[in-house]
Design a protein around this motif. Structure first.
Motif, PDB file in Angstrom:
ATOM      1  N   PRO A 168     -53.469 -55.207  58.376  1.00 47.79           N
ATOM      2  CA  PRO A 168     -55.220 -54.858  58.534  1.00 47.79           C
ATOM      3  C   PRO A 168     -55.261 -56.790  58.369  1.00 47.79           C
ATOM      4  CG  PRO A 168     -54.149 -53.711  56.977  1.00 47.79           C
ATOM      5  CD  PRO A 168     -53.104 -54.312  57.469  1.00 47.79           C
ATOM      6  N   ARG A 169     -56.840 -56.998  58.769  1.00 43.32           N
ATOM      7  CA  ARG A 169     -56.789 -58.355  58.299  1.00 43.32           C
ATOM      8  C   ARG A 169     -57.621 -57.946  56.452  1.00 43.32           C
ATOM      9  NH1 ARG A 169     -62.609 -60.169  56.829  1.00 43.32           N
ATOM     10  NH2 ARG A 169     -62.891 -62.120  57.844  1.00 43.32           N
ATOM     11  N   THR A 170     -56.793 -58.353  55.525  1.00 40.35           N
ATOM     12  CA  THR A 170     -57.357 -58.960  54.465  1.00 40.35           C
ATOM     13  C   THR A 170     -57.877 -59.999  54.239  1.00 40.35           C
ATOM     14  OG1 THR A 170     -55.747 -60.394  53.038  1.00 40.35           O
ATOM     15  CG2 THR A 170     -54.813 -57.941  53.264  1.00 40.35           C
ATOM     16  N   GLY A 171     -58.385 -60.998  55.025  1.00 42.31           N
ATOM     17  CA  GLY A 171     -59.454 -62.196  54.896  1.00 42.31           C
ATOM     18  C   GLY A 171     -58.891 -62.939  53.911  1.00 42.31           C
ATOM     19  N   ARG A 172     -57.488 -62.776  53.537  1.00 44.96           N
ATOM     20  CA  ARG A 172     -57.036 -63.616  52.366  1.00 44.96           C
ATOM     21  C   ARG A 172     -56.134 -64.404  53.142  1.00 44.96           C
ATOM     22  NH1 ARG A 172     -57.029 -59.346  49.509  1.00 44.96           N
ATOM     23  NH2 ARG A 172     -55.157 -58.502  50.132  1.00 44.96           N
ATOM     24  N   TYR A 173     -56.215 -65.962  52.455  1.00 45.46           N
ATOM     25  CA  TYR A 173     -55.092 -66.906  53.009  1.00 45.46           C
ATOM     26  C   TYR A 173     -54.750 -68.051  52.194  1.00 45.46           C
ATOM     27  CZ  TYR A 173     -58.184 -69.496  55.370  1.00 45.46           C
ATOM     28  OH  TYR A 173     -59.645 -69.858  55.425  1.00 45.46           O
ATOM     29  N   ARG A 174     -53.771 -69.171  51.946  1.00 48.01           N
ATOM     30  CA  ARG A 174     -53.839 -70.255  51.624  1.00 48.01           C
ATOM     31  C   ARG A 174     -53.702 -71.211  52.011  1.00 48.01           C
ATOM     32  NH1 ARG A 174     -49.400 -69.119  46.717  1.00 48.01           N
ATOM     33  NH2 ARG A 174     -48.252 -67.817  48.299  1.00 48.01           N
ATOM     34  N   ILE A 175     -53.716 -73.069  52.572  1.00 46.90           N
ATOM     35  CA  ILE A 175     -53.503 -73.334  52.482  1.00 46.90           C
ATOM     36  C   ILE A 175     -53.018 -74.850  52.146  1.00 46.90           C
ATOM     37  CG2 ILE A 175     -54.547 -75.718  54.893  1.00 46.90           C
ATOM     38  CD1 ILE A 175     -56.159 -73.828  55.209  1.00 46.90           C
ATOM     39  N   GLY A 176     -52.095 -75.281  52.413  1.00 47.91           N
ATOM     40  CA  GLY A 176     -50.890 -75.916  51.289  1.00 47.91           C
ATOM     41  C   GLY A 176     -51.136 -77.507  52.490  1.00 47.91           C
ATOM     42  N   ALA A 189     -46.020 -60.123  54.539  1.00 41.62           N
ATOM     43  CA  ALA A 189     -45.811 -60.632  55.292  1.00 41.62           C
ATOM     44  C   ALA A 189     -46.632 -60.699  55.597  1.00 41.62           C
ATOM     45  CB  ALA A 189     -44.974 -60.190  56.413  1.00 41.62           C
ATOM     46  N   PHE A 190     -46.659 -62.749  56.437  1.00 39.14           N
ATOM     47  CA  PHE A 190     -48.039 -63.021  57.027  1.00 39.14           C
ATOM     48  C   PHE A 190     -48.577 -62.626  57.982  1.00 39.14           C
ATOM     49  CE2 PHE A 190     -51.033 -66.772  57.874  1.00 39.14           C
ATOM     50  CZ  PHE A 190     -52.048 -66.589  57.645  1.00 39.14           C
ATOM     51  N   SER A 191     -49.762 -61.750  58.001  1.00 41.54           N
ATOM     52  CA  SER A 191     -50.481 -61.642  59.935  1.00 41.54           C
ATOM     53  C   SER A 191     -51.312 -61.860  60.573  1.00 41.54           C
ATOM     54  CB  SER A 191     -51.403 -59.785  59.077  1.00 41.54           C
ATOM     55  OG  SER A 191     -53.192 -60.499  58.802  1.00 41.54           O
ATOM     56  N   TYR A 192     -50.822 -62.092  61.985  1.00 42.21           N
ATOM     57  CA  TYR A 192     -51.893 -62.634  62.746  1.00 42.21           C
ATOM     58  C   TYR A 192     -53.104 -62.480  62.254  1.00 42.21           C
ATOM     59  CZ  TYR A 192     -47.937 -63.273  66.017  1.00 42.21           C
ATOM     60  OH  TYR A 192     -47.045 -63.411  66.181  1.00 42.21           O
ATOM     61  N   ALA A 193     -54.010 -61.137  61.633  1.00 40.69           N
ATOM     62  CA  ALA A 193     -55.129 -60.996  61.537  1.00 40.69           C
ATOM     63  C   ALA A 193     -55.677 -62.161  60.589  1.00 40.69           C
ATOM     64  CB  ALA A 193     -55.514 -59.490  61.225  1.00 40.69           C
ATOM     65  N   ASP A 194     -54.182 -62.538  59.350  1.00 39.58           N
ATOM     66  CA  ASP A 194     -55.469 -63.789  58.068  1.00 39.58           C
ATOM     67  C   ASP A 194     -55.194 -65.068  58.423  1.00 39.58           C
ATOM     68  OD1 ASP A 194     -56.093 -61.290  56.557  1.00 39.58           O
ATOM     69  OD2 ASP A 194     -54.645 -61.394  55.452  1.00 39.58           O
ATOM     70  N   LEU A 195     -53.894 -65.201  59.827  1.00 45.27           N
ATOM     71  CA  LEU A 195     -53.792 -66.474  60.837  1.00 45.27           C
ATOM     72  C   LEU A 195     -55.091 -66.081  60.987  1.00 45.27           C
ATOM     73  CD1 LEU A 195     -52.600 -68.138  61.705  1.00 45.27           C
ATOM     74  CD2 LEU A 195     -50.985 -67.305  62.999  1.00 45.27           C
ATOM     75  N   LEU A 212     -51.607 -81.865  59.727  1.00 45.92           N
ATOM     76  CA  LEU A 212     -50.607 -80.417  59.218  1.00 45.92           C
ATOM     77  C   LEU A 212     -50.944 -80.116  57.854  1.00 45.92           C
ATOM     78  CD1 LEU A 212     -48.527 -78.877  60.483  1.00 45.92           C
ATOM     79  CD2 LEU A 212     -46.836 -80.336  59.594  1.00 45.92           C
ATOM     80  N   HIS A 213     -50.414 -78.557  57.938  1.00 46.81           N
ATOM     81  CA  HIS A 213     -50.934 -77.966  56.873  1.00 46.81           C
ATOM     82  C   HIS A 213     -50.680 -76.901  56.977  1.00 46.81           C
ATOM     83  CE1 HIS A 213     -53.964 -80.494  54.305  1.00 46.81           C
ATOM     84  NE2 HIS A 213     -53.969 -80.988  55.574  1.00 46.81           N
ATOM     85  N   SER A 214     -49.651 -76.105  55.909  1.00 47.49           N
ATOM     86  CA  SER A 214     -49.160 -74.610  55.849  1.00 47.49           C
ATOM     87  C   SER A 214     -50.190 -74.207  55.788  1.00 47.49           C
ATOM     88  CB  SER A 214     -47.954 -74.417  54.738  1.00 47.49           C
ATOM     89  OG  SER A 214     -48.592 -74.833  53.705  1.00 47.49           O
ATOM     90  N   VAL A 215     -49.347 -72.783  56.177  1.00 47.21           N
ATOM     91  CA  VAL A 215     -50.995 -71.396  55.553  1.00 47.21           C
ATOM     92  C   VAL A 215     -50.349 -70.522  55.584  1.00 47.21           C
ATOM     93  CG1 VAL A 215     -51.307 -71.749  58.471  1.00 47.21           C
ATOM     94  CG2 VAL A 215     -52.828 -69.978  56.798  1.00 47.21           C
ATOM     95  N   THR A 216     -50.572 -69.749  54.338  1.00 49.03           N
ATOM     96  CA  THR A 216     -49.807 -68.164  54.211  1.00 49.03           C
ATOM     97  C   THR A 216     -50.248 -67.406  53.395  1.00 49.03           C
ATOM     98  OG1 THR A 216     -49.791 -70.103  51.835  1.00 49.03           O
ATOM     99  CG2 THR A 216     -47.698 -69.902  53.746  1.00 49.03           C
ATOM    100  N   PRO A 217     -49.825 -66.530  53.140  1.00 47.59           N
ATOM    101  CA  PRO A 217     -50.579 -65.164  52.660  1.00 47.59           C
ATOM    102  C   PRO A 217     -51.273 -65.438  50.991  1.00 47.59           C
ATOM    103  CG  PRO A 217     -48.429 -64.257  53.150  1.00 47.59           C
ATOM    104  CD  PRO A 217     -48.364 -65.998  53.522  1.00 47.59           C
TER     105      PRO A 217
END
Length: 217
Positions: A168-176, A189-195, A212-217
């Protein structure tokens, strides 16, 4: 609210991007090769349209009147370098003609660096069957970086592991940055919903630009 065009709306990432954008009240055009196969994408604020992200005229036509674009398309029947580079050129050509100034592209985590100038796909022992796919993404990134364009592009690269399509979508992510983030067996695991949350955030209210930036949980 914005009008957002999503290329590759029939895939996992694209579907989640369409759903996330529509849930926020954006008007969405979901671009697929065969609309007849994707009736389930249709909703009050979603229009399904045929299009080809590798054809600049098609991009210009379907993107007209939108504020931002998302590129989530993939083709497994076309060599990766050919597909991703062609898509990059078509977006750089077609989007300005459509009056669209922002595009967010989904990258791949194996193009992130383990050391300065050393992407994951260049590390010893990296599987050859995955290297061509990663090199295709890298070539598209080189195309974007080399372009003299007014387009404000951004590539977001999720972790180089399978994403969770059911979480499910958590709305949380980090951009590095461009460095590959550390991973641990216990990491979620990172979800498609949060991506999708990150994609729509950056499409509607840009924070990062031409990078270019990483995006992670």
């Amino acid at each position: 609210m914005s009008r957002i065009v999503v290329f590759g709306a029939g895939g996992r990432a694209g579907r989640h991007a369409v759903a996330e954008a529509a849930a926020r009240g954006h008007q969405v055009t979901a671009v697929v090769r065969d609309p007849a196969a994707h009736h389930d994408l249709t909703a009050d604020s979603v229009t399904v349209s045929p299009g080809d992200v590798t054809d600049a005229d098609s991009v210009a036509t379907v993107a007209a009147g939108h504020d931002a674009a998302i590129h989530a398309a993939a083709r497994l029947d076309v060599p990766p370098r050919q597909f991703y580079v062609s898509a990059a050129h078509a977006l750089l050509d077609g989007l300005p003609r459509a009056g669209v100034g922002r595009v967010v592209l989904i990258g791949i985590g194996t193009t992130l660096e383990t050391a300065p100038g050393v992407p994951i796909h260049e590390t010893p022992g990296f599987p050859e069957d995955g290297r061509a796919f990663s090199l295709g993404h890298a070539a598209a990134l080189d195309t974007l970086r080399a372009a003299e364009t007014a387009i404000d592009w951004l590539v977001l690269a999720p972790p180089p592991v399978p994403l969770d399509n059911e979480a499910p979508r958590t709305g949380r992510y980090r951009i590095g940055g461009t460095q590959a983030p550390p991973t641990a067996d216990s990491a979620p695991a990172f979800s498609y919903a949060d991506l999708a949350v990150a994609l729509i955030d950056e499409a509607a209210t840009p924070t990062y630009h031409r990078s270019l930036h990483s995006v992670t949980p």
